[in-house]
Enzyme design. Structure first.
Site, short mmCIF file in Angstrom:
data_model
loop_
_atom_site.label_atom_id
_atom_site.label_comp_id
_atom_site.label_asym_id
_atom_site.label_seq_id
_atom_site.Cartn_x
_atom_site.Cartn_y
_atom_site.Cartn_z
N LYS A 3 8.08 5.03 9.77
CA LYS A 3 8.31 4.05 9.33
C LYS A 3 7.69 2.58 9.24
O LYS A 3 7.22 2.78 10.73
CB LYS A 3 9.82 4.52 8.61
CG LYS A 3 10.34 3.94 9.83
CD LYS A 3 12.01 3.82 9.45
CE LYS A 3 12.90 3.61 10.70
NZ LYS A 3 13.77 3.94 10.98
N CYS B 3 2.06 -6.64 2.12
CA CYS B 3 3.20 -7.88 2.53
C CYS B 3 1.76 -8.43 2.70
O CYS B 3 1.19 -8.85 2.85
CB CYS B 3 3.32 -7.80 3.88
SG CYS B 3 2.55 -8.26 4.94
N ASN C 143 0.04 2.62 -2.47
CA ASN C 143 1.96 3.17 -1.72
C ASN C 143 2.18 2.49 -3.02
O ASN C 143 1.29 2.94 -4.36
CB ASN C 143 1.78 1.44 -0.95
CG ASN C 143 2.92 0.63 -0.15
OD1 ASN C 143 4.34 1.57 -0.51
ND2 ASN C 143 2.60 0.30 0.69
N THR C 144 3.13 1.93 -3.03
CA THR C 144 4.43 2.07 -4.37
C THR C 144 3.22 0.80 -5.22
O THR C 144 2.79 0.45 -4.93
CB THR C 144 5.64 1.64 -3.73
OG1 THR C 144 5.68 0.88 -3.17
CG2 THR C 144 6.29 3.23 -3.50
N GLY D 273 0.59 9.91 -3.79
CA GLY D 273 1.46 9.39 -4.69
C GLY D 273 2.29 10.64 -5.98
O GLY D 273 1.13 10.87 -6.89
N GLY E 220 5.82 12.14 -0.23
CA GLY E 220 6.22 11.09 -0.49
C GLY E 220 7.88 11.40 -0.55
O GLY E 220 8.85 11.94 -0.45
N THR E 221 7.91 11.17 -2.38
CA THR E 221 9.11 11.14 -3.17
C THR E 221 9.84 12.27 -2.96
O THR E 221 10.70 12.52 -2.33
CB THR E 221 8.96 10.42 -3.92
OG1 THR E 221 8.59 8.71 -4.17
CG2 THR E 221 10.50 10.54 -4.51
O1 RRO Z 1 9.93 -1.34 2.81
C1 RRO Z 1 9.50 -1.22 1.71
O2 RRO Z 1 10.74 -1.77 0.75
C2 RRO Z 1 8.36 -0.48 1.12
C3 RRO Z 1 7.42 -0.56 1.97
BR1 RRO Z 1 7.50 -1.86 3.45
C4 RRO Z 1 6.29 -0.26 1.19
O3 RRO Z 1 5.71 -0.38 2.47
N1 RRO Z 1 6.69 0.72 0.24
C5 RRO Z 1 7.68 0.77 -0.61
O4 RRO Z 1 7.57 1.04 -1.70
N2 RRO Z 1 8.93 -0.22 0.28
#
Ligand code: RRO
Length: 308
Positions: free
Chosen positions: A46, A131, A192-193, A244, A266-267
């Site tokens: 993570k 970010c 990523n999401t 994904g 992932g999920t």
């Molecule tokens: O920690 C999160 O809320 C988070 C991260 Br760092 C990310 O890269 N992707 C995500 O869906 N959640």
């Protein structure tokens, strides 16, 4: 047959998506049985930040018909906590360790990369660029120039493979991937999401999630992932980790067909902790057992109903 990725030799093409499998908790629950049948060919940890973080206020999850929205907000022990507590345990998993890092400035990312550069336990680094750069206000991975500047800053700091984890929440993932490649990235991972939001069921108009918005994952974003992996494959020669909404071998195969070299689960691991091994086995059966474990070899893996 093993799979080569950035100089690593992996037992099969299935890894985990960062933040979706707690290997330390799983080891506590299952003991060494986890190591004997670890579901992934490499483990992606993570996200680690420089300083410890509490994460976002609850609620942090919202279930969707086709997945979920998370707004976890990066809770983690920070670099020193990770080095002292997590790294020694993750180094025992028996598969290559890929550490995912995120910083709020280029210098923070540089500090993280430097800290891991000399650690033999770490096979590769994944840069989470989803970010904001607090100095520029830009989401680092949403802008090709920001991504290039970040890579140029950190590339000289390590010989370890650097994987840039792309965000789908930008106008051109292909441009960002091309910028990462030109500035020396070794691989890209995506997606990523997808940014999303849910309202409180009894307070219309009030966001449910403590963080207001969150990231959509699961089958709902599978088609987005497929399109973006195909787009990025058209732009770079780098290895791609595609992810994904992967629930089955067929979905992994689709991402490989679109141009991915590895596929991350992932999920689906929240629903079935052995999903990684099951997807690897299903893929192997589809592709004629080219080196990934067969489903019959994975007691306890749970077949799921046939989904479209
Ligand atoms: O920690 C999160 O809320 C988070 C991260 Br760092 C990310 O890269 N992707 C995500 O869906 N959640």
């Amino acid at each position: 047959m093993t799979v080569g990725f950035c100089g690593l030799e992996l037992a099969h093409p299935i890894v985990n998506a960062s933040g979706t499998f707690d290997a330390i908790a799983a080891r506590r629950a299952f003991g060494d049985a986890l190591l004997e049948r670890f579901p992934f060919a490499a483990f992606v940890s993570k996200t680690v930040t420089l300083e410890p973080r509490q994460g976002n206020p609850p609620p942090r999850l919202w279930e969707l018909p086709g997945g979920m929205i998370n707004s976890i907000g990066l809770p983690n022990k920070g670099l020193h906590g990770y080095l002292g507590h997590d790294l020694p345990e993750l180094a025992e998993l028996g598969v290559p360790l890929i550490v995912n890092v995120m910083g709020f400035t280029r210098e923070e990312v540089a500090e993280l990369v430097e800290a891991f550069a000399g650690r033999d336990e770490v096979a590769a680094l994944e840069l989470n660029v989803s970010c904001p750069n607090v100095e520029t206000g830009m989401i680092m991975g949403a802008d090709a120039g920001e991504t290039a500047a970040l890579m140029e800053r950190v590339r000289p700091l390590t010989g370890k493979p650097l994987i840039v984890k792309l965000t789908p929440n930008c106008s051109s993932p292909g441009d960002v991937a091309a910028a990462a490649e030109a500035a020396g990235a070794d691989a890209v991972s995506l997606i990523n999401t997808v940014k999303g939001m849910a309202f409180h069921p009894r307070r219309p108009g009030a966001p449910w999630l403590g963080g207001q918005t969150g990231g959509v994952s699961g089958p709902a974003i599978r088609a987005v992932a497929l399109a973006q992996v195909a787009e990025v494959r058209g732009r770079v020669a780098l290895p791609i980790v595609g992810m994904g909404g992967v629930q089955r071998g067929r979905h992994a195969d689709d991402l490989l067909q679109a141009g991915a070299d590895l596929v991350a689960v992932g999920t689906e691991s929240f629903r079935d902790p052995l999903a990684g091994a099951r997807v690897a086995a299903e893929l192997s059966e589809m592709r004629g057992n080219r080196g990934v474990p067969r489903l019959a070899a994975i007691p306890g893996s749970s077949p799921i109903p046939d989904l479209a």
